[in-house]
Motif scaffolding. Structure first.
Motif, PDB file in Angstrom:
ATOM      1  N   LYS A 185       0.848  -1.202   0.000  1.00 16.05           N
ATOM      2  CA  LYS A 185       0.000   0.000   0.000  1.00 16.05           C
ATOM      3  C   LYS A 185       0.873   1.239   0.000  1.00 16.05           C
ATOM      4  O   LYS A 185       1.815   1.349   0.791  1.00 16.05           O
ATOM      5  CB  LYS A 185      -0.900   0.019   1.246  1.00 16.05           C
ATOM      6  CG  LYS A 185      -1.996   1.055   1.201  1.00 16.05           C
ATOM      7  CD  LYS A 185      -3.075   0.686   0.204  1.00 16.05           C
ATOM      8  CE  LYS A 185      -4.252   1.645   0.262  1.00 16.05           C
ATOM      9  NZ  LYS A 185      -5.309   1.266  -0.690  1.00 16.05           N
ATOM     10  N   ARG A 191      -1.685   8.866  -0.626  1.00 10.88           N
ATOM     11  CA  ARG A 191      -2.939   8.208  -0.267  1.00 10.88           C
ATOM     12  C   ARG A 191      -3.999   9.228   0.131  1.00 10.88           C
ATOM     13  O   ARG A 191      -5.197   8.998  -0.072  1.00 10.88           O
ATOM     14  CB  ARG A 191      -2.697   7.223   0.884  1.00 10.88           C
ATOM     15  CG  ARG A 191      -3.923   6.387   1.226  1.00 10.88           C
ATOM     16  CD  ARG A 191      -3.622   5.364   2.293  1.00 10.88           C
ATOM     17  NE  ARG A 191      -4.811   4.579   2.616  1.00 10.88           N
ATOM     18  CZ  ARG A 191      -5.227   4.312   3.840  1.00 10.88           C
ATOM     19  NH1 ARG A 191      -4.537   4.752   4.897  1.00 10.88           N
ATOM     20  NH2 ARG A 191      -6.322   3.615   4.031  1.00 10.88           N
ATOM     21  N   THR A 261       0.193   7.264   6.797  1.00 13.15           N
ATOM     22  CA  THR A 261      -0.695   8.030   5.921  1.00 13.15           C
ATOM     23  C   THR A 261      -0.756   9.483   6.373  1.00 13.15           C
ATOM     24  O   THR A 261      -0.803  10.401   5.558  1.00 13.15           O
ATOM     25  CB  THR A 261      -2.105   7.413   5.904  1.00 13.15           C
ATOM     26  OG1 THR A 261      -2.044   6.135   5.257  1.00 13.15           O
ATOM     27  CG2 THR A 261      -3.094   8.298   5.149  1.00 13.15           C
TER      28      THR A 261
END
Length: 590
Positions: A185, A191, A261
């Motif tokens: 990811k 993101r 993130t």
């Protein structure tokens, strides 16, 4: 070294910039710019098309000359034409183009009139007042140049979201092919769909961290290895983009994904909440004492501190935590919610495709209606439409709809807002169109009061539907013009018109904060591609990301409406003159 579309497009852009600084043929310059745009908008790597034996001269804007240069760059990593141009001009000259407000024409004047080659010379000239005396500059422009120089000095290199994606997604795909890897990811600002990205943070779950690290640093686009260990590594790609990889356990994956993130401000605010509950949050999990009570998923992590899941795009500490506590988090708009696109161009002005080709591409993207909004006559560089050509295009759209192409086209125009706030075409023509998009394409330097007054007057025109790219900014190239956006948004509410969120990754305009303000004021936003080619409809995903950062829900977005509902909301009876449009309306309701 692998060569991407962005690399070749940058070569073409630099050639165009240097040619323009030299005062070369404008048609030649435009050919390179069109070629660069085609490459950036292409959905696949150009080298894949060439490997398949496809004729790339069939691509819009790519003739034999540019095709030859594409092959040259792919095969050698260089372009002889660019190398020759670089030798004719000072090496640092193109760095001036990175300052907002300094395009090739102004750099041409600075170079030829004041012999300015670099930032240092530019700053000295601005401070001693030399620049304001050049034609087309003035004291205000000189002051803005000084501000831009300072801002540039204070900002580290960042990559536009779309450019970062061209490196992030292939690298993530590469890592997924590593033995033993389960999850990959890309986290960080990428993101969160931020407009620009400083670096990439990638998380991987795997049993053998060392093997994944070695696989990562062997990636063929890695230029420099900054650090490497058993569970983490940092590299610089050939593009200059830094990538940090972390291998985490399955038990810590959610906590690590949350932690990396960001944003930092959001994370700090949530950690405060955790401390009040006697908990500790870090990249390994949520702990009570030494016991990990959550961390496998982000949902568990949020739940452990008494919060519902907060989407990544909202994590900026701008009220999302308070909204989460109160059960008022928005249900953010999704890509599949869009039913139409209200801003697209054809080869009638500066687009690359025919009306049917654009309609077919929009339909392939799941849209049920598309407004054709070519430029109006004042934008001569785009061969804008005069009244006669507008009427002709209306007939073409009517004919297309009569044939039943599986998508409904709306007649429209992107009409220039002139300096006094009037529109570039007469009302008797605008009243015959279904979508009238007003746009500022000139005099970005007006004072805040004048620019605001200009746009407010344009919005007062009864034919006005939508304000295009409302701030006028081009990311890293042109700062927003000075305008009172709060007044603009509130006037749109009073007037019953709408604001565009232009999804082109060079624009992403509305700003996310202005999207949020529009939502609070009850003004619908239209997420539009501003498509100039069939590939541009892919950009709608960037508009969705920006809309999500701006807290927009499906009901906040004008073009999530089905065609019939769109008609009821948007059009007055006077504008329902179009036979094809009346037929579409009648098919639904009668």
């Amino acid at each position: 070294m692998p060569v991407h579309n962005e690399d070749i497009a940058s070569v073409f852009d630099e050639i165009a910039d240097l040619l323009e600084i030299e005062g070369d043929n404008p048609f030649r310059i435009r050919a390179y710019r069109n070629g660069a745009r085609t490459l950036r908008e292409l959905g696949r790597d150009i080298n894949v098309l060439i490997e398949r034996g496809e004729d790339i001269t069939r691509l819009s804007g790519i003739g034999k000359n540019l095709a030859g240069k594409i092959h040259e760059v792919l095969e050698t990593g260089h372009c002889l034409a660019l190398d020759k141009l670089r030798k004719t001009l000072p090496a640092d000259l193109t760095e001036l183009l990175k300052l907002p407000g300094l395009g090739p024409k102004r750099v041409h004047a600075l170079y030829h009139e004041l012999d300015i080659h670099n930032h240092e010379q530019l700053e000295r000239a601005a401070r001693d007042g030399s620049i304001q005396h050049l034609p087309g500059f003035g004291a205000k422009t000189e002051a803005r140049i000084l501000e831009a120089i300072q801002a540039h000095a204070d900002t580290s290199q960042r990559f536009k979201l779309v450019v970062a994606g061209r490196y992030a997604e292939p690298l993530a795909t590469y890592l997924r092919s590593a033995k033993g890897v389960k999850k990959v990811k890309v986290a960080g600002s990428y993101r969160r769909a931020k407009e620009t990205v400083g670096d990439l943070d990638i998380l991987v779950t795997a049993r053998n961290g060392r093997a994944v690290i070695e696989y990562f640093i062997a990636y063929d686009e890695v230029d420099t290895v900054l650090s490497r260990g058993t569970t983490r590594a940092s590299v610089i790609l050939h593009s200059g983009l830094q990538v940090d990889l972390r291998v985490v356990s399955q038990e810590s994956y959610g906590a690590a994904l949350y932690y990396f993130t960001g944003s930092r401000s959001h994370n700090i605010a949530v950690r405060r909440i955790a401390r009040k509950r006697g908990l500790k949050i870090n990249e390994y999990g949520v702990f009570r004492g030494d016991k990990r009570i959550a961390g496998k998923s982000e949902e568990d992590m949020f739940r452990s501190v008494g919060l519902p899941y907060i989407p990544p795009e909202l994590r900026e500490n701008r009220g999302e935590i308070e909204a989460a506590h109160a059960g008022l988090l928005p249900e953010l708009v999704q890509p599949g919610d869009l039913r139409g696109d209200l801003h697209a161009h054809t080869r009638a002005t500066d687009g690359h495709e025919s009306i049917p080709a654009m309609a077919e591409a929009a339909k392939a993207h799941g849209l049920e209606y598309l407004a054709i909004t070519d430029h109006s006559k004042r934008l001569t560089v785009a061969h804008g439409l005069d009244s006669k050509r507008v009427l002709s295009q209306i007939e073409s759209i009517e004919a297309f709809n009569a044939d039943g192409g599986g998508i409904t086209l709306l007649t429209g125009i992107e009409v220039d807002i002139l300096e006094d706030g009037s529109l570039d075409l007469p009302d008797e023509i605008l009243s015959r169109l279904e979508v009238v998009i007003g746009a500022v394409h000139s005099r970005f330097d007006l004072s805040r009061a004048k620019q605001t007054r200009r746009i407010l007057r344009a919005m007062d025109n009864p034919n006005f539907t939508l304000l295009a790219h409302p701030s006028g900014r081009l990311i890293d190239r042109r700062a927003p013009y000075d305008v009172d956006m709060t007044r603009i948004i509130r006037h749109a509410r009073e007037r019953g018109c709408y604001l565009e969120l232009n999804a082109h990754p060079e624009r992403l305009d509305l700003l996310d904060t202005h999207c949020q303000l529009a939502r609070e004021e009850g003004v619908l936003v239209s997420i539009n591609s501003d498509a100039h080619s069939i590939a541009d409809f892919d950009n709608l995903r960037f508009g969705i990301g920006q809309a999500r950062r701006g807290w927009l829900e499906k009901q906040d977005v004008l073009n999530t409406l089905a065609l019939a509902a769109f008609v009821i909301l948007l059009f007055s009876p006077a504008s329902l003159f179009s036979v094809s449009f009346q037929l579409s309306f009648a098919a639904v309701f009668f």
